[in-house]
Scaffold this motif. Structure first.
Motif, PDB file in Angstrom:
ATOM      1  N   ASP A  18       0.809  -1.209   0.000  1.00  0.00           N
ATOM      2  CA  ASP A  18       0.000   0.000   0.000  1.00  0.00           C
ATOM      3  C   ASP A  18       0.848   1.268   0.000  1.00  0.00           C
ATOM      4  O   ASP A  18       0.375   2.336   0.353  1.00  0.00           O
ATOM      5  N   VAL A  19       2.113   1.123  -0.418  1.00  0.00           N
ATOM      6  CA  VAL A  19       3.003   2.275  -0.537  1.00  0.00           C
ATOM      7  C   VAL A  19       3.800   2.132  -1.828  1.00  0.00           C
ATOM      8  O   VAL A  19       4.228   1.039  -2.180  1.00  0.00           O
ATOM      9  N   MET A  20       3.964   3.248  -2.530  1.00  0.00           N
ATOM     10  CA  MET A  20       4.847   3.250  -3.694  1.00  0.00           C
ATOM     11  C   MET A  20       5.574   4.586  -3.747  1.00  0.00           C
ATOM     12  O   MET A  20       5.128   5.564  -3.148  1.00  0.00           O
ATOM     13  N   TYR A  21       6.688   4.592  -4.455  1.00  0.00           N
ATOM     14  CA  TYR A  21       7.495   5.798  -4.597  1.00  0.00           C
ATOM     15  C   TYR A  21       7.649   6.110  -6.074  1.00  0.00           C
ATOM     16  O   TYR A  21       7.867   5.212  -6.882  1.00  0.00           O
ATOM     17  N   ILE A  22       7.515   7.384  -6.398  1.00  0.00           N
ATOM     18  CA  ILE A  22       7.726   7.830  -7.770  1.00  0.00           C
ATOM     19  C   ILE A  22       8.702   9.005  -7.743  1.00  0.00           C
ATOM     20  O   ILE A  22       9.009   9.541  -6.673  1.00  0.00           O
ATOM     21  N   TYR A  23       9.172   9.398  -8.927  1.00  0.00           N
ATOM     22  CA  TYR A  23      10.123  10.502  -9.032  1.00  0.00           C
ATOM     23  C   TYR A  23       9.546  11.610  -9.904  1.00  0.00           C
ATOM     24  O   TYR A  23       8.481  11.457 -10.494  1.00  0.00           O
ATOM     25  N   LYS A  24      10.251  12.722  -9.985  1.00  0.00           N
ATOM     26  CA  LYS A  24       9.733  13.913 -10.666  1.00  0.00           C
ATOM     27  C   LYS A  24       9.181  13.664 -12.072  1.00  0.00           C
ATOM     28  O   LYS A  24       8.111  14.166 -12.391  1.00  0.00           O
ATOM     29  N   PRO A  25       9.883  12.918 -12.932  1.00  0.00           N
ATOM     30  CA  PRO A  25       9.306  12.703 -14.274  1.00  0.00           C
ATOM     31  C   PRO A  25       7.940  12.005 -14.211  1.00  0.00           C
ATOM     32  O   PRO A  25       7.029  12.334 -14.966  1.00  0.00           O
ATOM     33  N   GLU A  26       7.800  11.071 -13.273  1.00  0.00           N
ATOM     34  CA  GLU A  26       6.519  10.374 -13.109  1.00  0.00           C
ATOM     35  C   GLU A  26       5.481  11.296 -12.469  1.00  0.00           C
ATOM     36  O   GLU A  26       4.299  11.236 -12.812  1.00  0.00           O
ATOM     37  N   LEU A  27       5.938  12.149 -11.568  1.00  0.00           N
ATOM     38  CA  LEU A  27       5.037  13.112 -10.936  1.00  0.00           C
ATOM     39  C   LEU A  27       4.401  14.011 -11.992  1.00  0.00           C
ATOM     40  O   LEU A  27       3.200  14.291 -11.937  1.00  0.00           O
ATOM     41  N   LYS A  28       5.187  14.431 -12.969  1.00  0.00           N
ATOM     42  CA  LYS A  28       4.657  15.276 -14.051  1.00  0.00           C
ATOM     43  C   LYS A  28       3.530  14.567 -14.797  1.00  0.00           C
ATOM     44  O   LYS A  28       2.511  15.166 -15.121  1.00  0.00           O
ATOM     45  N   ILE A  29       3.715  13.283 -15.054  1.00  0.00           N
ATOM     46  CA  ILE A  29       2.694  12.494 -15.761  1.00  0.00           C
ATOM     47  C   ILE A  29       1.422  12.414 -14.919  1.00  0.00           C
ATOM     48  O   ILE A  29       0.314  12.638 -15.416  1.00  0.00           O
ATOM     49  N   VAL A  30       1.592  12.111 -13.641  1.00  0.00           N
ATOM     50  CA  VAL A  30       0.442  11.980 -12.737  1.00  0.00           C
ATOM     51  C   VAL A  30      -0.310  13.302 -12.631  1.00  0.00           C
ATOM     52  O   VAL A  30      -1.538  13.345 -12.757  1.00  0.00           O
ATOM     53  N   ARG A  31       0.411  14.393 -12.423  1.00  0.00           N
ATOM     54  CA  ARG A  31      -0.237  15.700 -12.260  1.00  0.00           C
ATOM     55  C   ARG A  31      -0.897  16.171 -13.559  1.00  0.00           C
ATOM     56  O   ARG A  31      -1.913  16.859 -13.523  1.00  0.00           O
ATOM     57  N   LYS A  32      -0.335  15.779 -14.695  1.00  0.00           N
ATOM     58  CA  LYS A  32      -0.958  16.141 -15.971  1.00  0.00           C
ATOM     59  C   LYS A  32      -2.283  15.398 -16.134  1.00  0.00           C
ATOM     60  O   LYS A  32      -3.269  15.958 -16.602  1.00  0.00           O
ATOM     61  N   GLU A  33      -2.312  14.146 -15.722  1.00  0.00           N
ATOM     62  CA  GLU A  33      -3.508  13.314 -15.844  1.00  0.00           C
ATOM     63  C   GLU A  33      -4.558  13.655 -14.779  1.00  0.00           C
ATOM     64  O   GLU A  33      -5.752  13.626 -15.049  1.00  0.00           O
ATOM     65  N   THR A  53      -5.315  15.284  -7.239  1.00  0.00           N
ATOM     66  CA  THR A  53      -4.102  14.969  -6.485  1.00  0.00           C
ATOM     67  C   THR A  53      -3.676  16.214  -5.717  1.00  0.00           C
ATOM     68  O   THR A  53      -3.970  17.336  -6.125  1.00  0.00           O
ATOM     69  N   GLN A  54      -2.974  15.995  -4.606  1.00  0.00           N
ATOM     70  CA  GLN A  54      -2.518  17.112  -3.780  1.00  0.00           C
ATOM     71  C   GLN A  54      -1.115  16.817  -3.272  1.00  0.00           C
ATOM     72  O   GLN A  54      -0.875  15.770  -2.681  1.00  0.00           O
ATOM     73  N   LEU A  55      -0.197  17.749  -3.514  1.00  0.00           N
ATOM     74  CA  LEU A  55       1.167  17.626  -2.999  1.00  0.00           C
ATOM     75  C   LEU A  55       1.225  18.111  -1.562  1.00  0.00           C
ATOM     76  O   LEU A  55       0.638  19.145  -1.227  1.00  0.00           O
ATOM     77  N   ILE A  56       1.925  17.355  -0.727  1.00  0.00           N
ATOM     78  CA  ILE A  56       2.248  17.832   0.616  1.00  0.00           C
ATOM     79  C   ILE A  56       3.749  17.636   0.818  1.00  0.00           C
ATOM     80  O   ILE A  56       4.364  16.792   0.164  1.00  0.00           O
ATOM     81  N   PHE A  57       4.328  18.413   1.704  1.00  0.00           N
ATOM     82  CA  PHE A  57       5.771  18.381   1.908  1.00  0.00           C
ATOM     83  C   PHE A  57       6.103  17.966   3.327  1.00  0.00           C
ATOM     84  O   PHE A  57       5.480  18.417   4.283  1.00  0.00           O
ATOM     85  N   LYS A  58       7.100  17.090   3.434  1.00  0.00           N
ATOM     86  CA  LYS A  58       7.576  16.630   4.733  1.00  0.00           C
ATOM     87  C   LYS A  58       9.072  16.901   4.786  1.00  0.00           C
ATOM     88  O   LYS A  58       9.804  16.517   3.879  1.00  0.00           O
ATOM     89  N   LEU A  59       9.498  17.570   5.838  1.00  0.00           N
ATOM     90  CA  LEU A  59      10.902  17.931   5.977  1.00  0.00           C
ATOM     91  C   LEU A  59      11.544  17.096   7.073  1.00  0.00           C
ATOM     92  O   LEU A  59      11.020  17.008   8.179  1.00  0.00           O
TER      93      LEU A  59
END
Length: 139
Positions: A109-124, A129-135
């Protein structure tokens, strides 16, 4: 002149507080709930955020109506630029969008993606979808 002495842990707490304040606050709705609304929306930071019906119809074809929206894409500084997706339905949706094979019998129930994949997801799925940031300053 006032000199303030702070530990690195104190600095980390302050920075985490700032990041937390930057992150959106929202309550997720199910796909079923949103499909039943005349004007589908969620409340993000106290403001109405419209959800495109086209995205909901697309999600209806590939996911359970129990899918929680928005799908959270967590950018975690400790992951070296990876974006974390949590939740069985959420992982299933993102995998399908990216054309990645997943084992339907897996409990993953967890997966990791990277920026190029993020662009595809956000375009679709720009409105579902909602980005959140964890520092993470210290591990």
């Amino acid at each position: 002149m006032i000199i303030l002495v702070m530990s690195m842990r104190d600095v980390e707490k302050i920075i985490k507080g700032i990041i937390k304040d930057m992150n959106p606050r929202f309550k997720r709705k199910t796909l079923r709930e949103l499909l039943s609304e005349e004007k589908p929306h969620v409340i993000i930071n106290g403001k109405r955020h419209r959800i495109k019906r086209r995205e909901l119809e697309f999600l209806k074809e590939i996911a359970s109506e129990d899918l929680k929206i928005p799908i959270v894409l967590e950018v975690d500084s400790s992951l070296g630029g990876a974006i974390k997706i949590s939740g069985k339905e959420e992982v299933k949706v993102i995998s399908k969008i990216l054309g990645k094979e997943i084992d339907i019998f897996s409990e993953k129930d967890v997966m990791y993606i990277y920026k190029p994949e993020l662009k595809i997801v956000r375009k679709e799925l720009p409105t579902t979808t909602q980005l959140i940031f964890k520092l993470s300053l210290f591990d």
